[in-house]
Design an enzyme around this catalytic site. Structure first.
Site, PDB file in Angstrom:
ATOM      1  N   ARG A 116       0.843  -1.198   0.000  1.00 49.49           N
ATOM      2  CA  ARG A 116       0.000   0.000   0.000  1.00 49.49           C
ATOM      3  C   ARG A 116       0.882   1.254   0.000  1.00 49.49           C
ATOM      4  NH1 ARG A 116      -5.244  -0.070   0.953  1.00 49.49           N
ATOM      5  NH2 ARG A 116      -5.332  -2.093   1.938  1.00 49.49           N
ATOM      6  N   MET A 167     -11.758   3.944  -4.117  1.00 43.25           N
ATOM      7  CA  MET A 167     -12.068   2.765  -3.309  1.00 43.25           C
ATOM      8  C   MET A 167     -10.820   2.048  -2.785  1.00 43.25           C
ATOM      9  SD  MET A 167     -15.234   3.069  -3.195  1.00 43.25           S
ATOM     10  CE  MET A 167     -15.826   1.550  -2.472  1.00 43.25           C
ATOM     11  N   LEU A 207      -5.964   4.425   2.176  1.00 42.04           N
ATOM     12  CA  LEU A 207      -4.666   5.083   2.032  1.00 42.04           C
ATOM     13  C   LEU A 207      -3.807   4.804   3.260  1.00 42.04           C
ATOM     14  CD1 LEU A 207      -6.172   8.386   0.674  1.00 42.04           C
ATOM     15  CD2 LEU A 207      -4.782   6.768  -0.638  1.00 42.04           C
ATOM     16  N   HIS A 247     -18.576  11.302   1.739  1.00 38.26           N
ATOM     17  CA  HIS A 247     -19.078  10.018   2.241  1.00 38.26           C
ATOM     18  C   HIS A 247     -20.606  10.057   2.247  1.00 38.26           C
ATOM     19  CE1 HIS A 247     -18.970   6.270   4.449  1.00 38.26           C
ATOM     20  NE2 HIS A 247     -19.922   6.760   5.227  1.00 38.26           N
ATOM     21  N   ASP A 288     -13.219   7.446   7.653  1.00 37.82           N
ATOM     22  CA  ASP A 288     -14.436   8.274   7.697  1.00 37.82           C
ATOM     23  C   ASP A 288     -14.596   8.986   9.040  1.00 37.82           C
ATOM     24  OD1 ASP A 288     -15.058   7.374   5.101  1.00 37.82           O
ATOM     25  OD2 ASP A 288     -16.121   5.634   5.882  1.00 37.82           O
TER      26      ASP A 288
HETATM   27  C1  GRF Z   1     -20.423   8.541  -3.734  1.00 30.38           C
HETATM   28  O1  GRF Z   1     -21.618   8.089  -3.172  1.00 30.38           O
HETATM   29  C2  GRF Z   1     -19.475   8.989  -2.650  1.00 30.38           C
HETATM   30  O2  GRF Z   1     -20.126   9.529  -1.546  1.00 30.38           O
HETATM   31  C3  GRF Z   1     -18.793   7.713  -2.266  1.00 30.38           C
HETATM   32  O3  GRF Z   1     -18.630   7.013  -3.474  1.00 30.38           O
HETATM   33  C4  GRF Z   1     -19.633   7.429  -4.401  1.00 30.38           C
HETATM   34  C5  GRF Z   1     -18.916   7.892  -5.621  1.00 30.38           C
HETATM   35  O4  GRF Z   1     -19.802   8.196  -6.662  1.00 30.38           O
HETATM   36  N1  GRF Z   1     -17.557   7.978  -1.574  1.00 30.38           N
HETATM   37  P1  GRF Z   1     -19.251   8.936  -7.945  1.00 30.38           P
HETATM   38  O5  GRF Z   1     -18.126   8.075  -8.529  1.00 30.38           O
HETATM   39  O6  GRF Z   1     -18.773  10.295  -7.571  1.00 30.38           O
HETATM   40  O7  GRF Z   1     -20.423   8.980  -8.891  1.00 30.38           O
END
Ligand code: GRF
Length: 199
Positions: A71, A96, A99, A115, A151
């Protein structure tokens, strides 16, 4: 042109659709917006958000986490790209990957995340399904500074969204996403202008 020089240079990290990236690109296209999206970085070569960046003329970099043994090594590669592009602020937008702590500490106060819940409720994944399963009356979204606690960093802004009877996860997610697209550009502007600082 003086204005343009004052704009903060921002990198957006994505892994997927990039609808929040789009909201940031749209906001940043206004001459008075205090930040410019200077780089879009994805860990997935097929992330649709890369097309959005291309359309907006923003440079993109794909760095696959699979090409790095640890990582930390992956994060170092991303950090090198940030340095090359003189990035001042990082926005995570559906990125996703967790970090590493050194990377997070280095960017602490200069890295934001969006989030899809009213933090501190529902940290982590599957926020909408969990809220529906709990019979919660409201949902929402949060922009926060990123700290090593997942978060868990200081909140910059939130928007509340009602949960209506008959809502599915998808319907609720769409209602929340519409608010995400409003609060993220505003939160970035506030940080870029120094109106909100990490403490
Ligand atoms: C969003 O719901 C954001 O809050 C979460 O991942 C999703 C990303 O959506 N962290 P996008 O790729 O911006 O459409």
């Amino acid at each position: 042109m003086a204005e343009a020089r004052l704009k903060k240079r921002v990198a957006v990290f994505i892994s997927g659709s990039g609808s929040n990236l789009q909201a940031l690109l749209d906001a940043a296209s206004a001459s008075e917006y205090p930040a410019e999206i200077s780089l879009v970085l994805s860990n997935k070569a097929d992330a649709y958000g890369l097309e959005r960046a291309n359309k907006a003329g923003v440079p993109t970099v794909v760095i696959s986490h699979k090409d790095y043994p640890t990582r930390e090594a992956f994060d170092d590669a991303m950090d090198a790209e940030l340095a090359k592009a003189n990035i001042e602020i990082v926005c995570l937008a559906g990125f996703m990957r967790l970090l590493s702590e050194p990377f997070v500490r280095k960017w602490q106060g200069r890295m934001l995340n969006i989030h899809p819940s009213l933090l501190p409720d529902y940290r982590g994944l599957h926020t909408h399904a969990r809220a529906l399963a709990d019979g919660a009356g409201k949902a929402g979204c949060t922009v926060h500074f990123v700290t090593p606690e997942l978060d868990g960093g200081p909140i910059i802004s939130q928007a509340e969204v009602p949960i209506l009877s008959g809502d599915t996860g998808e319907v609720l997610a769409a209602r929340v996403l519409a608010q995400e697209h409003k609060i993220y550009p505003q939160a970035l502007a506030d940080v870029a202008l120094g109106k909100v600082t990490f403490s």
